[in-house]
Every structure is written in structure tokens, then in C-alpha cells.
Design an enzyme around this catalytic site. Structure first.
Site, short mmCIF file in Angstrom:
data_model
loop_
_atom_site.label_atom_id
_atom_site.label_comp_id
_atom_site.label_asym_id
_atom_site.label_seq_id
_atom_site.Cartn_x
_atom_site.Cartn_y
_atom_site.Cartn_z
N SER A 175 -7.95 -35.22 -12.58
CA SER A 175 -7.43 -33.88 -12.84
C SER A 175 -6.91 -33.18 -11.37
O SER A 175 -6.07 -32.27 -11.59
CB SER A 175 -8.48 -32.93 -13.38
OG SER A 175 -9.79 -32.93 -12.61
N LYS A 213 -7.52 -26.57 -4.70
CA LYS A 213 -7.54 -26.86 -6.27
C LYS A 213 -7.80 -25.43 -7.00
O LYS A 213 -8.69 -24.82 -6.78
CB LYS A 213 -8.72 -27.96 -6.59
CG LYS A 213 -8.45 -28.31 -8.23
CD LYS A 213 -9.35 -29.46 -8.36
CE LYS A 213 -9.30 -29.78 -9.87
NZ LYS A 213 -10.21 -31.16 -10.17
N SER A 273 -11.83 -37.36 -10.73
CA SER A 273 -10.56 -36.63 -10.37
C SER A 273 -10.39 -36.32 -8.86
O SER A 273 -9.31 -35.74 -8.76
CB SER A 273 -11.05 -35.27 -11.28
OG SER A 273 -10.70 -35.55 -12.41
N1 GLN Z 1 -10.49 -38.14 -16.43
C1 GLN Z 1 -11.94 -37.70 -16.25
C2 GLN Z 1 -12.18 -36.67 -17.57
O1 GLN Z 1 -10.98 -36.36 -18.21
C3 GLN Z 1 -12.65 -37.13 -15.22
C4 GLN Z 1 -11.90 -35.79 -14.95
C5 GLN Z 1 -12.71 -35.31 -13.67
O2 GLN Z 1 -13.33 -36.03 -12.75
N2 GLN Z 1 -12.62 -33.88 -13.70
O3 GLN Z 1 -13.05 -35.97 -17.97
#
Ligand code: GLN
Length: 486
Positions: free
Chosen positions: A151, A76, A175
């Protein structure tokens, strides 16, 4: 070749069926052929990958190969990689070449993996659809008009489309698990502190955790083994022994107590997703597990609590990107204030700005008690719910997400609906617990994830539960038909 797991490919490499260079070339060609459309990768590193593959082949010849030697993966783009662009999905870091490796990257390198490139992601990991990336959205390989989740959407889609054998992801509120569910792969978020955060660009430091995204639980055990463990460079990294995750995968599930939280099967859950998840629970019953109805009464507070805590921490973490010390700098600033304002204004996207503003607001003197302090208290209530539940059960199961993958653009204008996508995953981060998502029966050709949440540092148990399920089912072997759609 590309549909095999780490375990299968590792055995083939060590048996000399093919070399890591051949395997790596195969994946490089797949990426060239298929990724233009899917957009799972921000940066590809084919030359470097082939050098790594050559040294993996030498290790194989010398009898020094480990289980991950020569396996092509993707990282990532939130992980710092020495000499390679590390953008975190943002214009702010578009020209950032990291001078060092994140601990996760270094450990995987030492274990002999080959890195094919860096995956697309929501900007600074803020999002549930991969649409906030500066580099454009990732398309879901199961249906290119749909999102892959976020994400870690690039990582999930790359593994699903067989552009890499496995990937790393990070999970602050879901995410790893949410995109794993929407793309039909296995994704594990470890206990907070199990894996070092050093060199992983910070979003919300008390929630962020790195983990593996793979074809199956067996592979996740191998990657976690290499990633986990104490790191003196991260003061929040746990100094806890790392068990041998692979050695307990086959343990019997006879007598395993599974808690089903009634709040995770509420009106917001798509009935077809519920049916798939319930069918998966039946498999566990056949394997000798016992199902117990439980309640996590404060579940409804998880999303609102998270959207105070996470923005508060991000507003602090992202203050370093000011055009002076770190990140993008605007052209021809008039004065210092103009430089700060325009560098941040031009460098960050809309979602990141929204979070920074919410964070600055909830931390401001007049509102701190009403929002931030209150959120810390509700965070405690959420953790206590799990504590009580784990006095009665060994693991908690439920859906990973309320629906299957939604359409590109469908939720971008409505942040709250977007935030509700993580309704079943966020509480786990607030409590710091480990959770895994694994594929169960798809709904209308789209993947569905079963989530298994464990008590602190019981990654071995949830991997064991996931692996036994995957021995009984074929859902994790399904792959998207990429030829059909392009
Ligand atoms: N969707 C959540 C957010 O936008 C979690 C994102 C994540 O786990 N990095 O904060």
C-alpha cells in the site's frame, strides 16, 4: 541534486554547497512538473516545507545540524500530521485535518527533516497495487502503465522518481517491501514494536509497523535511527535499546549464514525474478557468506492466516469511522441507523468493505473458533518455523515478490491473485520479524527486490547485509527515465 542520497545531501548541506531552501525548492519544482502524471502525493505542503527548510538552514549555520537536518522527505498519508490533511487514502478521512503529529512524524521533525507532502496509498493500507486509493492509482515511474505496488505505493514511486530523497511507509503484510521491490528502492520493515504506532492510523494493530523507504541501506539506517525507540504513547512499542545502525554497516559478512527457504523459490516464482535473486546471492557468497538450504514448512499457511487475522483486526479498528465519532458523515440522514449505514457505505471503498465483512464474519460467535482461533494457531506455527530457522542461520534471503510490477487494472477483479502478491512478505509480519527489500538486477527494465529477513531486533544486521551488497553493485543507483514516457 535530486539523485543524491541523504548521506550525500547532508554532507553538502553542512559544507554549505547549497541551502536546504534551495534543495527544497528544487524538489517542489520536480513535484509540480512530474507528479500530475505519477500521482504519488495526495497533499503537498510547499509553504510549510520552505519554513522548515529555513529553520534547517539556521541550524546548519549555528552548527546544530544533524544528519537529517534539511533533508526533504515525504510522509505516507497514514501518519497524522498536525494541521495537515491525513486521509489514509480514503474518502472517509478526506476532510480530516489532524490536530497532532504521529510519533514518527514528531521524531523526524525533531531530527530536522523537511516534509514536502503526504503520499498516496491504498485505502487504509489495504492493497498491493495502490489502486484502492480514493485519490486514484499511482503510476509506476518505470512504466506508467504498471502499478507501483502497495500500500505504500506513493512513497515508493516518489522516492524512485526522485520527487523526495526518502519516504516513510507502513507494512502490515508487505506494504513497505513489496512497493520498494516493484519501484526499485530500499524499504525496511522493522521488528514489530521497534517503531511507535502512535498516530499511525490502525489497520491491523498486531501486524502494522512503520519504516523507511530510501535510495539505499545507508539512508535507511539514518531514518530508522530517528524513528525507532520506546514511546510511552504506544503500549506495544518495545522498550529495547536502539543500537547505532550506521556504525555496523561496514561489518564484514565473512561467515554470515544465509538461509534460503525452498518454499520461497517455488513454482509461483517468475523464473527471471529467480535468476536475478540467485545472482544477488552469488554476490553474498563472494563476500564470504555461506548459503544453507532451509525450509519454512508452514509458509503456505501465511496468506490464508493473514486474511483472517488482518480483516478481523481491521473490522474492529475501523468501527470508529461511523460518521458520529470519526470520519465522513452522509448528507441528511433519516435516522441514526441511516446515518451509520450511509456514512460507512459512502465513505469506504470496495476493498475496505470486503475486509470489514470478512473480519466481522470470522469474529462472529458461530465462526470464531473455526476461523479466528484457528488462524491464531497457524500464526504460531509460522513463527515457530522462523524460530527454528534462526537457530541455524543469521539471515534469510529470497525474492520480495513473485513477479515484477503488473499492469494497472490487471488484478483488480481478482482479489485472491492480488493477495498472492504478498506471499513472500506476509509471514514476516505474522511472526513480527524485520525484513528489508533492496534492488537487484532488473528484468526487462523493471525492478526486482531481494528480501532479507532477520531475527527479532536485528535491523542492524540486515542493514549491514544490504549495505555491503550495495557497495558491490549499482542496481540501487538505477533510475527511471521519466522524460521518455510522458
Ligand atoms: N497487501 C496486503 C493487504 O492488502 C498488505 C498491506 C499492508 O502491508 N498494509 O493487506
Amino acid at each position: 541534486m535530486h539523485s543524491k542520497s541523504i548521506v550525500e545531501l547532508g554532507a553538502a548541506l553542512r559544507a554549505g554547497e547549497f541551502s536546504s531552501v534551495e534543495l527544497t525548492r528544487h524538489f517542489i519544482q520536480r513535484i509540480e512538473r512530474l507528479d500530475g502524471d505519477l500521482n504519488t502525493l495526495i497533499t503537498t505542503t510547499p509553504e510549510q516545507a520552505l519554513v522548515e527548510a529555513e529553520s534547517a538552514d539556521q541550524a546548519v549555520k549555528a552548527g546544530r545540524a544533524g544528519v537529517l537536518t534539511g533533508i526533504p522527505i515525504v510522509q505516507k498519508d497514514i501518519f497524522c500530521t498536525r494541521g495537515v490533511k491525513t486521509s489514509c487514502g480514503s474518502k472517509m478521512l478526506d476532510s480530516f485535518i489532524s490536530p497532532y503529529d504521529a510519533t514518527v512524524v514528531e521524531r523526524l521533525r525533531q531530527a530536522g527533516v523537511v516534509c514536502l507532502g503526504k503520499t498516496n496509498m491504498d485505502e487504509f493500507a489495504m492493497g498491493s497495487s495502490n489502486e484502492t486509493s480514493f485519490y486514484g492509482p499511482v503510476r509506476n515511474p518505470w512504466d506508467r502503465e504498471r502499478v507501483p505496488g502497495g500500500s505504500s505505493g506513493g512513497s515508493a514511486a516518489a522516492v524512485a522518481a526522485r520527487l523526495a530523497v526518502a519516504a516513510t511507509g507502513t507494512d502490515t503484510g508487505g506494504s513497505i517491501r513489496q512497493p520498494a521491490a516493484l519501484c526499485g528502492v530500499t524499504g525496511l520493515k522493522p521488528t514489530y514494536g521497534r517503531v511507535s504506532r502512535f498516530g499511525m492510523i490502525a489497520f491491523a494493530s498486531s501486524l502494522d509497523q512503520a519504516g523507511p523507504m530510501t535510495r539505499n541501506a545507508e539512508d535507511a539506517a539514518l531514518l530508522l535511527q530517528a524513528m525507532a525507540g520506546f514511546d510511552p504513547k504506544d503500549s506495544t512499542c518495545a522498550n529495547e535499546a536502539v543500537p547505532d545502525y550506521s556504525s555496523t554497516l561496514e561489518d564484514s559478512l565473512e561467515g554470515l549464514k544465509i538461509g534460503l527457504p525452498r518454499e520461497y523459490f517455488d513454482a509461483g516464482l517468475d523464473p527471471a525474478v529467480a535468476t536475478s535473486v540467485e545472482a544477488a546471492i552469488e554476490v553474498y557468497k563472494r563476500l564470504g557468506a555461506r548459503v544453507i538450504d532451509i525450509s519454512l514448512p508452514n509458509s503456505g499457511l501465511a496468506v490464508p492466516t493473514y486474511y483472517v487475522v488482518a480483516p478481523a483486526e481491521c473490522s474492529s479498528n475501523l468501527s470508529r469511522f461511523d460518521g458520529v465519532r470519526f470520519g465522513y458523515r452522509c448528507k441528511e440522514p433519516k435516522d441514526l441507523e441511516d446515518l451509520y449505514k450511509r456514512s460507512r457505505g459512502e465513505g469506504f471503498g470496495a476493498e475496505v468493505k470486503r475486509r470489514i465483512m470478512i473480519g466481522a464474519y470470522v469474529l462472529s460467535a458461530g465462526y470464531y473458533d473455526a476461523y479466528y482461533l484457528k488462524a491464531q494457531k497457524t500464526r504460531h506455527l509460522i513463527s515457530d518455523d522462523f524460530k527454528q530457522a534462526f537457530e541455524r542461520v543469521d539471515v534469510i534471503m529470497g525474492p520480495t515478490t513473485p513477479t515484477t510490477a503488473f499492469g494497472l487494472g490487471e488484478k483488480m477483479d481478482d482479489p485472491v491473485t492480488m493477495y498472492l502478491n504478498d506471499i513472500y512478505t506476509i509471514a514476516t509480519n505474522l511472526a513480527g520479524l524485520p525484513g528489508i527489500s533492496l534492488p537487484v538486477e532488473p528484468v526487462k527494465g523493471l525492478p526486482v527486490g531481494l528480501q532479507i529477513i532477520g531475527n527479532y531486533f536485528t535491523e542492524a544486521k540486515i542493514l549491514n547485509a544490504a549495505h555491503r551488497f550495495q557497495q558491490e553493485t549499482e542496481w540501487h543507483r538505477l533510475k527511471p527515465d521519466l522524460s521518455k514516457q510522458s
